[in-house]
Design a protein around this motif. Structure first.
Motif, short mmCIF file in Angstrom:
data_model
loop_
_atom_site.label_atom_id
_atom_site.label_comp_id
_atom_site.label_asym_id
_atom_site.label_seq_id
_atom_site.Cartn_x
_atom_site.Cartn_y
_atom_site.Cartn_z
N GLY A 33 -19.05 21.48 -25.28
CA GLY A 33 -20.04 20.48 -25.12
C GLY A 33 -20.49 20.38 -26.79
N PHE A 80 -19.14 15.17 -25.30
CA PHE A 80 -20.49 14.99 -24.98
C PHE A 80 -21.02 13.80 -24.73
CE2 PHE A 80 -25.13 14.73 -25.43
CZ PHE A 80 -25.57 15.74 -24.93
N LYS A 91 -25.76 13.19 -15.92
CA LYS A 91 -26.88 13.46 -16.23
C LYS A 91 -27.14 13.97 -17.67
CE LYS A 91 -28.22 10.52 -13.13
NZ LYS A 91 -28.45 9.18 -13.53
N ASN A 92 -26.38 15.19 -17.83
CA ASN A 92 -26.58 16.16 -18.95
C ASN A 92 -25.28 16.99 -19.17
OD1 ASN A 92 -27.86 17.24 -21.34
ND2 ASN A 92 -29.70 17.19 -20.43
N VAL A 93 -25.33 17.65 -20.28
CA VAL A 93 -24.00 18.56 -20.59
C VAL A 93 -24.67 19.90 -20.96
CG1 VAL A 93 -22.13 18.88 -21.83
CG2 VAL A 93 -22.69 16.70 -21.43
N ILE A 94 -24.19 20.98 -20.30
CA ILE A 94 -24.59 22.33 -20.70
C ILE A 94 -23.44 22.95 -21.38
CG2 ILE A 94 -25.12 24.72 -19.67
CD1 ILE A 94 -26.16 23.09 -17.24
N SER A 95 -23.83 23.29 -22.44
CA SER A 95 -22.76 24.10 -23.28
C SER A 95 -22.70 25.52 -22.95
CB SER A 95 -23.08 23.97 -24.83
OG SER A 95 -22.88 22.84 -25.34
N ALA A 137 -24.97 27.95 -28.19
CA ALA A 137 -23.57 27.60 -28.70
C ALA A 137 -23.60 26.59 -29.79
CB ALA A 137 -22.92 26.83 -27.41
N GLN A 140 -26.75 16.21 -28.86
CA GLN A 140 -26.78 17.07 -27.77
C GLN A 140 -28.03 17.93 -27.99
OE1 GLN A 140 -23.87 20.16 -28.01
NE2 GLN A 140 -23.96 20.63 -25.87
N GLU A 197 -30.93 18.00 -25.14
CA GLU A 197 -31.29 19.48 -24.55
C GLU A 197 -32.72 19.56 -24.74
OE1 GLU A 197 -29.00 22.81 -25.53
OE2 GLU A 197 -27.30 22.16 -24.34
N ARG A 243 -31.26 10.73 -22.64
CA ARG A 243 -29.89 10.54 -22.59
C ARG A 243 -29.52 9.00 -22.83
NH1 ARG A 243 -27.62 8.13 -18.23
NH2 ARG A 243 -25.45 8.31 -17.65
#
Lengths: 119, 288
Positions: free
Chosen positions: A85, A91, A100-104, B2, B8, B12, B18
């Motif tokens: 991510g 990403f 819709k989103n990216v979780i790392s 992380a 990002q 988050e 987005r």
């Protein structure tokens, strides 16, 4: 409760995510697919609201499956889960393809639930 | 928790949407000229020159700039000029977000400060490697990030040992490995004793006990730890302009005689002291 499908080739990550989802009280896990092809099949049979999908899997990978899922099902919301991510290009590619989103990884329970609740 | 890139982090934290991030990235794509485009805009080369160099790249594994110099199209000084211009005119993602109206300049500065604090945990400490190892900064960062993840993900107390060059990896209960490719080529291996494997499994599965868990689940947790560490190594490397691709992890059950370092590789062993009777090592097979 929103229905969530977990897609990850790792048994341990699948269990970890299913536990977070089930313990939340807001979501219900509808299963664990091991690769992109299984995800597409289970999206059809289980009709989830949300899919949490790993990016890097043997067989059909997450981004390939994402391309198909956004065409096949306009309603389902896909969130990518990946240790990559933090790689900006990865990403961005996921978002451009419709995630819709990216979780790392490594992820924290609160962060995962916050992202799922905001969908 | 992380290694992240700034865009990002902002998504988050819900500081930008987005859609706004994608708009800013599009703007970056328009403004940040690639090496060939910049060389053309500076009048050093023509479109035909770039096409000739692209064709030559099909049979030569070289970066475009180096190839243009080798083909006599660009001088080394001109190449340095182009690279300097690229750096000086680079539009960063934060600046792009301000330009598309997604962030104010004040909010950008506050967010950058917050981002730096969040990522401070992953700022590399210096680790000493033997002399003569190619891409040593990458491997120092690799070892450092592994130590940080052992602390943060596994919550394990340990003392790092001195890195040594090896020709054979000592045998152990099991190993999990991942191949790294693109700008560097290496195999990343974590070697663990049975007790360390259980410690990793408890942390990854978030369980107090892993007694009765199937062998494949226990092994999978070590592979997942390797996956998490290597993904974050790739993220950290990308911040320095290096591309590292990762492949799915595999398990290794080494013979009692140990695992020989493959020909054409340098073996690096970073002992991780986790207590008596427990053995953990980070091993790197770095392609020469």
């Amino acid at each position: 409760m929103k229905r969530v499908l977990v897609v990850d080739d790792s048994l341990s990550v699948g269990r970890q995510l299913e536990k977070i989802i089930s313990d939340s009280g807001d979501f219900i896990s509808v299963g664990h697919a091991k690769n992109g092809a299984e995800a597409i099949k289970m999206n059809h049979t289980e009709n989830p609201d949300i899919i949490c999908m790993d990016m890097n899997m043997p067989g059909m990978d997450g981004l390939t499956a994402l391309r198909s899922l956004v065409v096949l099902d306009k309603e389902v919301k896909v969130v990518m889960v990946t240790s990559l991510g933090g790689v900006g290009d990865k990403f961005t590619e996921a978002l451009k393809l419709g995630a819709k989103n990216v979780i790392s990884k490594p992820f924290e329970t609160d962060n995962v639930l916050q992202i799922l609740r905001e969908l | 928790m992380a290694v992240k890139f700034f865009g990002q982090f902002l998504v988050e934290k819900n500081l930008v949407s987005r859609e706004a991030l994608l708009k800013a990235i599009d703007l970056q794509d328009q403004k940040n000229l690639k090496m060939g485009e910049m060389a053309i805009s500076m009048g050093y080369v023509s479109q035909d020159d770039i096409e000739r160099a692209h064709n030559a790249q099909m049979s030569k594994d070289m970066k475009l700039g180096d190839l243009l110099v080798e083909m006599g199209i660009l001088t080394l000084n001109q190449l340095n000029d182009v690279i300097t211009r690229q750096k000086n005119t680079h539009l960063y993602i934060g600046e792009a977000l301000v330009l598309v109206g997604a962030l104010s300049s004040e909010k950008l500065q506050l967010s950058l400060d917050e981002f730096k604090a969040d990522q401070a945990l992953y700022v590399s400490d210096r680790i000493e490697l033997p002399d003569g190892i190619a891409n040593s900064l990458i491997w120092e960062m690799t070892a450092d990030l592994t130590y940080k993840m052992i602390t943060r993900v596994l919550d394990l107390q340990f003392r790092p040992g001195k890195c040594q060059i090896i020709t054979t990896v000592d045998s152990n209960f099991m190993m999990a490995a991942m191949d790294l490719s693109e700008d560097v080529e290496a195999r990343y291996i974590i070697s663990v004793s049975e007790a360390v494997q259980k410690t990793i499994a408890k942390a990854i599965l978030r369980e107090d006990s892993v007694e009765g868990e199937p062998v494949e689940v226990l092994e999978d947790t070590v592979m997942e730890f390797v996956n998490v560490v290597c993904g974050n190594i790739a993220a950290k490397a990308s911040q320095t302009g290096k591309t590292i691709n990762i492949n799915p992890p595999v398990t290794i059950h080494p013979p009692t005689t140990g695992l020989p370092v493959p020909d054409g590789h340098t073996g690096l062993c970073f002992p991780i002291h986790v207590g008596e009777d427990n053995k953990m090592e980070l091993i790197l097979f770095v392609k020469n």
